[in-house]
Enzyme design. Structure first.
Site: not given
Length: 545
Positions: A113-114, A279, A281, A283-284, A378
């Site tokens: 992710s982030h 981010d 991947d 999703d943010r 998300k």
């Protein structure tokens, strides 16, 4: 197809966190480490045998190698067909979209992710179930138990699959389709939002934007949707080429790490009117206007108040959910429009049952995540499109939309203080100390604040009645202010203490204070109650958002 049985020994550190298993790249590169965890997933996912699986990741270092390993293990396990993104790329929202569109049995997402990438950075892997959402705790617990006793895994003996172009191939009886990572997801977005209305804003010159893909997975999506599909201004997408180390940056869309974007939006009257970032991947999201930041908790509230204005939600929404640490701004909206508002533990998987049971339409977290019932993750690009469509409908700036919302519903001043890489034993002891004294805090006064309730948050899922305990210490004050303490499950070293502080102010004349100033007394109370400096030796947080 020749299947090889490979002997192995268990690892004792493969317990998935909030969003799968995240470790340093060097940990995943250990012999058998990735394979053990993947085999543990397969051993607990018999639904994949003879069915379709989706596979892809955010393009970080070790992504391509992991894809090859998983393809060979999937073939050995008996997966019938795999959709994999070109160059091994698929955003997390796109994986959810593909699972749902193609009725896949599940999907494997390769991402941290982030978290930072690169050879010395982080890597991660998680499994999404047939509804497109993250696997529930019962599944990840079972995977961990399997990983502790695993002695063997299976892999198909074959050459690597070409991932650099779209084509169909196979490993034994397992069919593989290397697909364009963007097409299906972009098509879904076109059904939810009024692209013509957004496009007219750009073509008329009334709006310009800057989207920072942070050299992560959303670059191809942003270029296809914003630049090509919506005819946004030249240079609308920056840092749009996915890189294994994210260009040396930290792919976390917040004010601390998206400095280039912030500088561009703060450049005065000539700056773009709208800015956003996503981010690693995809999703943010972060939403900003000219010299104006939209808190993610406010963003969820604004979306909830205005969803009926957009095509995909014109019939209204049935309910909304937020995670425990997310501010209660959306609660005010839900109460005003007469819908249910659910408070869940942190982790997108907790929204899945509510979405599947049609109890909610929108959901979000303070950690720069928001989404809806279109998928079960998300979704960063979705959130950006939501705001673009809202701007097109209201013909107002980001700042004006937000300030009008505060006038109507009040403002929740909100901040998150992160204390990173704390010794895990010290962090656990600190949380236990707060649990022990939680009951005695009720009725106590700290400065101008009186504690109404202090507890350790527990969640009972209204759909399946499952219980999730010890999700964070809540301190609720009698003026609707609130402090929440919890340990994060997304780091790879030690523990991260996150302290969430909010204060509700209805008076519009008091909506212009700097956030940290408005929350100064509550910040001091938080430090006092948790004994952060004494127990952790930290005089200030590592990150403030």
């Amino acid at each position: 197809m020749n299947i090889i049985n490979i002997s192995t020994t268990p690892f004792d550190d493969q317990k998935p966190g909030t969003s799968g298993l995240r470790k340093k790249v060097s940990v995943f590169q250990q012999p058998h480490y990735l394979e053990n965890f993947v085999q543990s997933i397969f051993d607990n996912a018999p639904q994949l045998k003879g069915e379709l699986m989706v596979l892809g990741g955010d393009g970080r270092f070790y992504n391509k190698q992991a894809v090859q390993t998983i393809l060979k293990m999937a073939a050995a396990y008996g997966v019938k067909r795999v959709l994999v993104g070109e160059n091994g790329l698929l955003s997390t929202p796109a994986v959810s979209c593909l699972i749902r569109k193609n009725s896949a049995a599940g999907g494997i997402i390769l991402s941290a992710s982030h978290n930072p990438g690169g050879e010395n950075g982080d890597f991660g892997i998680k499994f999404n179930i047939a509804n497109g959402g993250p696997a529930p705790t019962s599944f990840t617990d079972a995977v961990f138990e399997t990983s502790k006793v695993l002695t063997e895994y299976q892999v198909a003996e074959c050459d690597d699959i070409a991932l650099d172009h779209q084509h169909k191939t196979h490993i034994g009886d397992m069919k593989i389709e290397v697909i364009d990572p963007v097409t299906d997801y972009a098509e879904l977005m076109g059904h939810l939002f009024d692209f013509d209305k957004i496009r007219s804003l750009f073509s008329s010159g009334l709006l310009s934007m800057c989207f920072d893909a942070m050299h992560a997975v959303t670059g191809p999506y942003a270029k296809a949707i914003f630049e090509k599909g919506l005819s946004a201004n030249n240079g609308a997408v920056i840092n749009g080429i996915p890189l294994e180390d994210f260009g040396g940056g930290h792919p976390d869309p917040n004010l601390a790490h998206a400095e280039e974007l912030v500088d561009i939006l703060n450049a005065g009257p000539s700056a773009p009117q709208f800015g956003a970032a996503s981010d690693g991947d995809g999703d943010r999201n972060m939403i900003i206007g000219q010299d104006f930041f939209v808190n993610p908790s406010d963003s969820l509230a604004i979306m909830t108040a205005n969803a009926h204005l957009l095509p995909g939600y014109s019939q209204g929404i049935c309910g909304v959910a937020r995670s425990l640490p997310t501010s209660r701004a959306v609660d005010k909206v839900a109460q005003a429009i007469g819908i249910e508002c659910y408070e869940t533990p942190t982790g997108w998987k907790y929204f899945g049952n509510l979405l599947d049971d049609n109890r909610i339409t929108l959901c979000g977290e303070e950690s720069f995540g928001s989404g809806s019932d279109h998928i079960r993750e998300k979704d960063g690009i979705w959130a950006v499109l939501f705001w673009l469509n809202l701007i097109a409908v209201k013909q107002q700036s980001v700042e004006q939309i937000t300030r009008d919302h505060w006038k109507q519903f009040g403002r929740h001043y909100y901040t998150r203080h992160d204390y990173e890489a704390i010794d895990s034993t010290i962090a656990d002891d600190m949380m236990q100390n707060m649990r022990d004294k939680a009951g005695s805090l009720s009725g106590q006064t700290f400065g101008g604040y009186t504690v109404q309730l202090c507890d350790d948050f527990s969640y009972t899922d209204p759909v399946d009645n499952s219980i999730t305990e010890h999700q964070g210490i809540r301190i609720l004050f009698d003026d609707e202010s609130r402090i929440v303490f919890r340990l994060s499950g997304t780091g790879t070293e030690g523990a991260t203490l996150r302290v969430y502080i909010e204060r509700y102010v209805m008076d519009a004349d008091k909506h212009d204070l700097p956030t940290q100033e408005a929350l100064a007394e509550l910040i001091e109370i938080a430090n006092q109650v948790a004994e952060i400096q004494q127990r952790c030796g930290r005089e200030k947080p590592d990150v403030i958002t």
